[in-house]
Design a protein around this motif. Sequence first.
Motif, PDB file in Angstrom:
ATOM      1  N   SER A  63       7.441   5.069   5.359  1.00 27.99           N
ATOM      2  CA  SER A  63       6.706   3.970   5.979  1.00 27.99           C
ATOM      3  C   SER A  63       7.642   2.954   6.612  1.00 27.99           C
ATOM      4  O   SER A  63       7.387   2.458   7.724  1.00 27.99           O
ATOM      5  N   LEU A  64       8.715   2.637   5.943  1.00 32.54           N
ATOM      6  CA  LEU A  64       9.646   1.637   6.473  1.00 32.54           C
ATOM      7  C   LEU A  64      10.411   2.175   7.676  1.00 32.54           C
ATOM      8  O   LEU A  64      10.702   1.426   8.623  1.00 32.54           O
ATOM      9  N   CYS A  67       7.972   1.775  10.489  1.00 36.44           N
ATOM     10  CA  CYS A  67       7.891   0.361  10.889  1.00 36.44           C
ATOM     11  C   CYS A  67       9.097  -0.048  11.729  1.00 36.44           C
ATOM     12  O   CYS A  67       8.965  -0.821  12.685  1.00 36.44           O
ATOM     13  N   PRO A  71       7.541  -1.217  16.245  1.00 35.76           N
ATOM     14  CA  PRO A  71       7.123  -2.578  15.889  1.00 35.76           C
ATOM     15  C   PRO A  71       5.637  -2.780  16.200  1.00 35.76           C
ATOM     16  O   PRO A  71       5.094  -2.192  17.133  1.00 35.76           O
ATOM     17  N   SER A  74       0.638  -1.491  11.573  1.00 31.94           N
ATOM     18  CA  SER A  74       0.268  -1.955  10.237  1.00 31.94           C
ATOM     19  C   SER A  74       0.230  -0.740   9.312  1.00 31.94           C
ATOM     20  O   SER A  74      -0.525   0.203   9.559  1.00 31.94           O
ATOM     21  N   VAL A  75       1.044  -0.754   8.258  1.00 32.71           N
ATOM     22  CA  VAL A  75       1.187   0.410   7.382  1.00 32.71           C
ATOM     23  C   VAL A  75       0.751   0.050   5.964  1.00 32.71           C
ATOM     24  O   VAL A  75       1.133  -0.986   5.427  1.00 32.71           O
ATOM     25  N   ALA A  92       9.782  -3.642   1.328  1.00 31.54           N
ATOM     26  CA  ALA A  92       9.058  -4.179   2.480  1.00 31.54           C
ATOM     27  C   ALA A  92       9.487  -5.614   2.765  1.00 31.54           C
ATOM     28  O   ALA A  92       9.714  -5.995   3.926  1.00 31.54           O
ATOM     29  N   ALA A  97       9.013  -5.909   6.859  1.00 33.35           N
ATOM     30  CA  ALA A  97       8.097  -4.933   7.449  1.00 33.35           C
ATOM     31  C   ALA A  97       6.652  -5.270   7.096  1.00 33.35           C
ATOM     32  O   ALA A  97       6.366  -5.777   6.007  1.00 33.35           O
ATOM     33  N   ASP A  98       5.732  -4.955   8.013  1.00 31.62           N
ATOM     34  CA  ASP A  98       4.301  -5.101   7.765  1.00 31.62           C
ATOM     35  C   ASP A  98       3.836  -3.869   7.003  1.00 31.62           C
ATOM     36  O   ASP A  98       3.250  -2.942   7.565  1.00 31.62           O
ATOM     37  N   PHE A  99       4.109  -3.868   5.726  1.00 29.04           N
ATOM     38  CA  PHE A  99       3.888  -2.700   4.870  1.00 29.04           C
ATOM     39  C   PHE A  99       3.278  -3.176   3.564  1.00 29.04           C
ATOM     40  O   PHE A  99       3.911  -3.880   2.782  1.00 29.04           O
TER      41      PHE A  99
END
Length: 258
Positions: A63-64, A67, A71, A74-75, A92, A97-99
């Motif tokens: 996931s990262l 991300c 950019p 949304s994860v 995150a 990150a948006d995680f």
Amino acid sequence: MPRWIWAVAKDLTRDDFLGGKLRIFQPRIGYRAGVDPVLLAASIAAKPDQSVLELGCGVGVASLCLCARVPGISVTGVELQDDYAALARQNAVENEADFTVINADLRKLPAHLRQKRFNHVIMNPPYFERAHGVAAHDAGRDVALAGDTPLGDWLDIGARRVGPRGYLTIIQRMERLPEVIAALQGRLGAIVVRPIAGREDRAPELFLLQSRQEGRAAFRMAPTLIMHMGQAHTGDKETYTPHVRAILRDGAELNILP
């Protein structure tokens, strides 16, 4: 004192991914992410403002990596093991990150997740069947390599979360390809498989498979991705092919169907 702070010195390592673009806390002993989640992330053709769900996110490497490459996405990650979920949340934060990480059994997803569908669902499920192996001594490693959730359940739950015209992508061992295709039959279509081999003239050991909600294209087998140059490992040096090196070190995209 938060657990992750006192654990860093003793129980964790902090490892670079994507050539240092990401720094990830991982258990020193237990399941440690390698190149597989990086390849999975590279294969996702996500676009800004799209949503992604990772089932079994571990400490968050796939996931990262996604991300970092795309950019604005949304994860959401789902992770069964408390300590791995906690590390994923910390990773995150550390990597800005948006995680969002949900600590849950994927077979018992929270209601708000069961009501949501995603542009992309990704997974790197355990490679081995529980009935055909011996449990690992470390509990975290055992869950990651085998676990108690059948592969069919992973795929069923993942398929339910794919939104209209969305994609499900999985990385798995080659011997389980028939099982994966059978589980997706009648659920998702437009299946593309990309085998992954260590070197030329060697049988693929892994594959990436992508399928699409409402997809009607015929099944396609993509060219094999070759990981290393040469016929054998010689000396203590990196032998990744230029394409794979760009994926692992620079965050380059991996097209499942070149």
